[in-house]
Design an enzyme around this catalytic site. Structure first.
Site, PDB file in Angstrom:
ATOM      1  N   HIS A  79      34.626  82.339  22.680  1.00 62.83           N
ATOM      2  CA  HIS A  79      34.335  80.913  22.448  1.00 62.83           C
ATOM      3  C   HIS A  79      33.237  80.405  23.386  1.00 62.83           C
ATOM      4  O   HIS A  79      33.274  79.269  23.853  1.00 62.83           O
ATOM      5  CB  HIS A  79      35.590  80.055  22.631  1.00 62.83           C
ATOM      6  N   ASN A 152      42.521  77.000  16.322  1.00 63.66           N
ATOM      7  CA  ASN A 152      41.387  77.529  15.553  1.00 63.66           C
ATOM      8  C   ASN A 152      41.340  76.861  14.178  1.00 63.66           C
ATOM      9  O   ASN A 152      42.262  76.128  13.813  1.00 63.66           O
ATOM     10  CB  ASN A 152      41.545  79.042  15.359  1.00 63.66           C
ATOM     11  N   HIS A 343      43.932  74.908  28.090  1.00 64.79           N
ATOM     12  CA  HIS A 343      45.018  75.857  28.362  1.00 64.79           C
ATOM     13  C   HIS A 343      46.222  75.511  27.481  1.00 64.79           C
ATOM     14  O   HIS A 343      46.763  74.409  27.603  1.00 64.79           O
ATOM     15  CB  HIS A 343      45.412  75.753  29.837  1.00 64.79           C
ATOM     16  N   TYR A 366      44.610  81.633  30.404  1.00 68.18           N
ATOM     17  CA  TYR A 366      43.640  80.530  30.437  1.00 68.18           C
ATOM     18  C   TYR A 366      43.347  80.013  31.845  1.00 68.18           C
ATOM     19  O   TYR A 366      42.199  79.719  32.163  1.00 68.18           O
ATOM     20  CB  TYR A 366      44.083  79.396  29.497  1.00 68.18           C
TER      21      TYR A 366
HETATM   22 FE1  HDD Z   1      41.989  81.977  23.271  1.00 72.63          FE
HETATM   23  C1  HDD Z   1      39.402  80.415  24.787  1.00 72.63           C
HETATM   24  C2  HDD Z   1      41.902  79.641  20.717  1.00 72.63           C
HETATM   25  C3  HDD Z   1      44.391  83.737  21.538  1.00 72.63           C
HETATM   26  C4  HDD Z   1      42.341  84.019  25.888  1.00 72.63           C
HETATM   27  N1  HDD Z   1      40.866  80.354  22.828  1.00 72.63           N
HETATM   28  C5  HDD Z   1      39.845  79.874  23.591  1.00 72.63           C
HETATM   29  C6  HDD Z   1      39.288  78.710  22.972  1.00 72.63           C
HETATM   30  C7  HDD Z   1      39.995  78.490  21.824  1.00 72.63           C
HETATM   31  C8  HDD Z   1      40.992  79.518  21.743  1.00 72.63           C
HETATM   32  C9  HDD Z   1      39.765  77.383  20.824  1.00 72.63           C
HETATM   33  C10 HDD Z   1      38.110  77.913  23.493  1.00 72.63           C
HETATM   34  C11 HDD Z   1      38.550  76.778  24.364  1.00 72.63           C
HETATM   35  C12 HDD Z   1      37.358  75.962  24.790  1.00 72.63           C
HETATM   36  O1  HDD Z   1      36.747  75.327  23.902  1.00 72.63           O
HETATM   37  O2  HDD Z   1      37.040  75.986  25.972  1.00 72.63           O
HETATM   38  N2  HDD Z   1      42.900  81.773  21.452  1.00 72.63           N
HETATM   39  C13 HDD Z   1      42.801  80.704  20.619  1.00 72.63           C
HETATM   40  C14 HDD Z   1      43.776  80.833  19.556  1.00 72.63           C
HETATM   41  C15 HDD Z   1      44.465  81.982  19.780  1.00 72.63           C
HETATM   42  C16 HDD Z   1      43.922  82.569  20.986  1.00 72.63           C
HETATM   43  C17 HDD Z   1      43.971  79.830  18.436  1.00 72.63           C
HETATM   44  C18 HDD Z   1      45.594  82.582  19.000  1.00 72.63           C
HETATM   45  C19 HDD Z   1      46.420  81.918  18.320  1.00 72.63           C
HETATM   46  N3  HDD Z   1      43.125  83.597  23.622  1.00 72.63           N
HETATM   47  C20 HDD Z   1      44.087  84.139  22.813  1.00 72.63           C
HETATM   48  C21 HDD Z   1      44.773  85.212  23.494  1.00 72.63           C
HETATM   49  C22 HDD Z   1      44.199  85.287  24.748  1.00 72.63           C
HETATM   50  C23 HDD Z   1      43.171  84.269  24.803  1.00 72.63           C
HETATM   51  C24 HDD Z   1      45.895  86.044  22.938  1.00 72.63           C
HETATM   52  C25 HDD Z   1      44.489  86.203  25.894  1.00 72.63           C
HETATM   53  C26 HDD Z   1      45.566  86.867  26.089  1.00 72.63           C
HETATM   54  N4  HDD Z   1      40.982  82.221  24.977  1.00 72.63           N
HETATM   55  C27 HDD Z   1      41.338  83.109  25.948  1.00 72.63           C
HETATM   56  C28 HDD Z   1      40.497  82.989  27.194  1.00 72.63           C
HETATM   57  C29 HDD Z   1      39.563  81.801  26.863  1.00 72.63           C
HETATM   58  C30 HDD Z   1      39.975  81.450  25.436  1.00 72.63           C
HETATM   59  C31 HDD Z   1      39.863  84.248  27.658  1.00 72.63           C
HETATM   60  C32 HDD Z   1      38.069  82.005  27.054  1.00 72.63           C
HETATM   61  C33 HDD Z   1      37.583  80.785  27.771  1.00 72.63           C
HETATM   62  C34 HDD Z   1      38.772  80.032  28.117  1.00 72.63           C
HETATM   63  O3  HDD Z   1      39.878  80.696  27.669  1.00 72.63           O
HETATM   64  O4  HDD Z   1      38.818  78.999  28.708  1.00 72.63           O
HETATM   65  O5  HDD Z   1      41.307  82.703  28.279  1.00 72.63           O
END
Ligand code: HDD
Length: 694
Positions: A79, A152, A343, A366
């Protein structure tokens, strides 16, 4: 440029007032160093002689360059490319029977929010219109603390357990040996992952559908994906799924168009959101919940803890409970959109988790990622992340600490500070975890109830309209066509066979693979109409119409139609052979917004060719004008023409029979009549005319 949009008395107070303290305008101010020292000169470094060496003593040069050297922070690992806006949320009716969450109680209360939309796979500088899932993350600044709904635009996910997330993302991101391809799933590693992890089957159906090509962030749904919990004052739980439903309906672009837009305007979706908010047509999304009482956990025939499953709306209706309105753009992209930290674990009393193993792992990831991305544990103090509820605890110090905590006591329990800050009982808003009974052996296993990977993928396929099905087949053919390894291609075809034999065979035919060895699925599942975009809300509001015109354009038509279309909420813009003003046949000066060089049909929703002999002759002499119409035609867009304007349609050639095709509205005679305006509005509201032969 920062407009003063902050003091609107209608806007919810807390967050905006809080942000106001940090806003800075430089108008009328003197240039200073970061220490506040006024600077006399900003274009020449301090030198020993005009042609001599630069002096280390030059504190202004050193500070300016050092700051510049550190202007970037690591982009999000997923993202990375996103776009944010401020707004507010209002609930329609009290949700007290289901949840104690305060922001869901009082219909008169407005809760400030910040929303960030994003693509998932591409880096920060990638194009907006790539085929990808879109993030829809909302931060509610509630009186009880921040609540983040990090969702999402698709209701399910690729994997069932968070431990597989690094693998999924490594497979989807550019391949590590050469960092190719950017922002695309069309490569070997992604499809190898899918073939080896069939739990992705349902989600890849969504990803290959038009849902991954949104026309606008304003025209896509949002989903919390996981099953969460509502808990009421009596401590009773309801399983809940969250939905955002755009009031403009759900609409997409055409694949060929998205690829062209990626070159013509890589910021297409971001610009669209920014412009809509600046023009006062605020994007709106209704908030919906699907709820199941705690004791009906097993009533749906599949495991509601499995994030690759949706709850069909026909089975569990979506109750619409409120509305989100986005009404203010950011003042500073970095300070707000880049630094915002979401988060899914940021909850408020009345909203709780379930044992969905994907959600459970997210709860760790997060905060952890922000430590690297934002550089320390104090990111909650950054203005965009700061809660409007007061923060008091014994956490101290760390990189970039802003708060000046006074006194010697920074521990609990204490007597020296009278026991403060003291934990709050639930009656005073303290968060009480839902007292779910949990028992089990420590195992690395998944429940058998997660093993059905295909039935909802089949449900999705069976629920698509014929054009949607065609697009899905083409998407698979494109993506797998880019896969070099033939075994990977075949494995995916075989997997598709388990979803639907006809789907798999059609895909196989296009990529030189064999039909699937076994096929399953299709007859068993009845369609779920809510899954098809064909059944969405249709509206002409905010649709951009390219009005092709030049000097001598028919004034009567322009006046009548453009006014009617603006009244219907459409956005007509003049595209002509040169910029400046054109003179209509009534000698009226009309401002031109774009030329055939600066604009392109892919950047508009519809095209209208106005009559007027001289104007149409100029368009006929400009080859790009007919190309403009042809391009709109092959992308199934509404096309209108009046008077001599119809000649430009004829000029598209016999291979492109524009006139008489579905969604093409023409009027030869009395061009200013109401009939044409209304018929064109209807054609625009339909969005695309899929029954057209192109
Ligand atoms: Fe995630 C970012 C949505 C599974 C780890 N995720 C992130 C963002 C969205 C989602 C919208 C962007 C937030 C922003 O605008 O800053 N993610 C989801 C959805 C998931 C999902 C709907 C499943 C239902 N994500 C998921 C899993 C993991 C992560 C299973 C790790 C185990 N996601 C992250 C992250 C991010 C992230 C690496 C990258 C930047 C951030 O968090 O702040 O932690």
């Amino acid at each position: 440029m920062s407009k003063d949009r902050s003091r609107d008395p209608q806007r919810p107070g807390g967050k905006d007032e809080q942000l106001e303290a940090y806003r800075v305008d430089d108008g009328g101010q003197r240039l200073t160093t970061n220490q506040g020292l006024r600077v006399t000169e900003d274009e020449h470094s301090l030198k020993a002689g005009e042609r001599g060496p630069t002096l280390l003593e030059d504190f202004h040069l050193r500070e300016k360059i050092t700051h510049f050297d550190h202007e970037r922070i690591p982009e999000r690992v997923v993202h990375a490319r996103g776009f944010g806006a401020h707004g507010y949320f209002q609930v329609y009716e009290s949700m007290a029977p289901y949840t104690t969450a305060k922001f869901l109680q009082d219909p008169a209360a407005k809760t400030p929010v910040f929303v960030r939309f994003s693509t998932v796979a591409g880096s920060r500088g990638s194009a907006d219109t790539v085929r990808d899932v879109r993030g829809f993350a909302t931060k509610f600044y509630t009186e009880e603390g921040n609540y983040d709904l990090v969702g999402n635009n698709m209701p399910v996910f690729f994997i069932q357990d968070a431990i597989k997330f690094p693998d999924l993302i490594h497979a989807v991101k550019p391949e590590p040996n050469n960092e190719i391809p950017q922002a695309a799933t069309a490569h070997d590693t992604f499809w190898d992952f899918v073939g080896q992890n069939t739990e992705s089957a349902h989600m890849v159906m969504w990803a290959m559908s038009d849902r991954s090509l949104p026309r606008s962030f304003r025209m896509m749904e949002g989903f919390g994906v996981h099953t969460f919990r509502f808990v009421n004052a009596q401590g009773e739980g309801h399983f809940v799924k969250f939905h955002w439903k755009p009031t403009l309906g759900v609409h997409s672009l055409v694949w060929d168009e998205t690829q062209k837009i990626a070159g013509k305007d890589p910021d297409f979706n971001q610009r669209d959101l920014w412009d809509a908010i600046e023009s006062g047509t605020y994007p709106e999304y209704e908030f919906g919940v699907q709820m199941i009482p705690e004791d009906e956990e097993f009533s749906l025939g599949f495991d509601i803890l499995d994030p690759t499953k949706l709850w069909p709306e026909e089975q569990v209706p979506v109750k619409i409970i409120g509305k989100l309105t986005l009404d203010r753009n950011t003042d500073n992209f970095f300070a707000e959109t880049e630094q915002v930290a979401f988060h899914p674990g940021h909850v408020v009393p009345g909203i709780d988790f379930t044992n969905d193993p994907l959600l459970q792992g997210r709860l760790f990831s997060y905060t952890d990622t922000q430590l690297t991305r934002i550089g320390g544990p104090n990111f909650h103090e950054i203005p965009i992340n700061k809660s409007v509820a007061p923060v008091h605890n014994n956490q101290r110090d760390g990189m970039h600490r802003m708060t000046i905590n006074r006194g010697p006591v920074s521990y609990h329990k204490n007597a020296l500070a009278g026991g403060d800050p003291s934990p709050a009982p639930a009656e005073e808003g303290g968060y009480a975890h839902y007292a779910e009974k949990v028992e089990g052996r420590k195992v690395r296993q998944r429940s058998d109830s997660f093993k059905d990977h295909f039935s909802q993928a089949t449900l999705f396929w069976n629920s698509m309209s014929p054009p949607e099905k065609r697009h899905i087949v083409s998407a698979f053919r494109f993506e797998l066509g880019k896969v070099k390894n033939k075994d990977v291609r075949q494995r995916v075809v075989d997997m598709l066979g388990q979803i639907d034999g006809a789907l798999a065979s059609q895909v196989a035919e296009g990529i030189g693979a064999l039909p699937p060895a076994h096929s399953g699925g299709s007859e068993v599942t009845r369609p779920a109409p809510a899954l098809s975009m064909a059944n969405t809300m249709k509206s002409a509001k905010t649709r951009k119409v390219a009005v092709l015109a030049a000097d001598g354009a028919d004034d009567a038509s322009l006046s009548a139609h453009l006014e009617a279309w603006k009244a219907a909420g459409m956005v007509p813009e003049i595209v002509s052979v040169k910029l400046g003003y054109l003179a209509s046949d009534a000698e009226r000066e009309i401002e031109v917004s774009h030329t055939f060089l600066t604009a392109d049909a892919v950047l508009f929703d519809a095209v209208y060719v106005v009559g007027g002999r001289q104007s149409v002759d100029a368009l006929l002499a400009e080859p790009k004008a007919a190309d403009f119409v042809k391009e709109a035609f092959v992308h199934y867009k509404p096309i209108g023409a009046t008077g001599e304007g119809t000649e430009l349609l004829a000029a598209c050639g016999t291979k492109m029979p524009v006139e008489g095709a579905p969604g093409v509205v023409v009027e030869q005679g009395d061009a200013a009549g109401d009939g044409f305006s209304g018929a064109f509005i209807e054609a625009v509201a339909a969005h695309r005319h899929w029954d057209r032969q192109v």
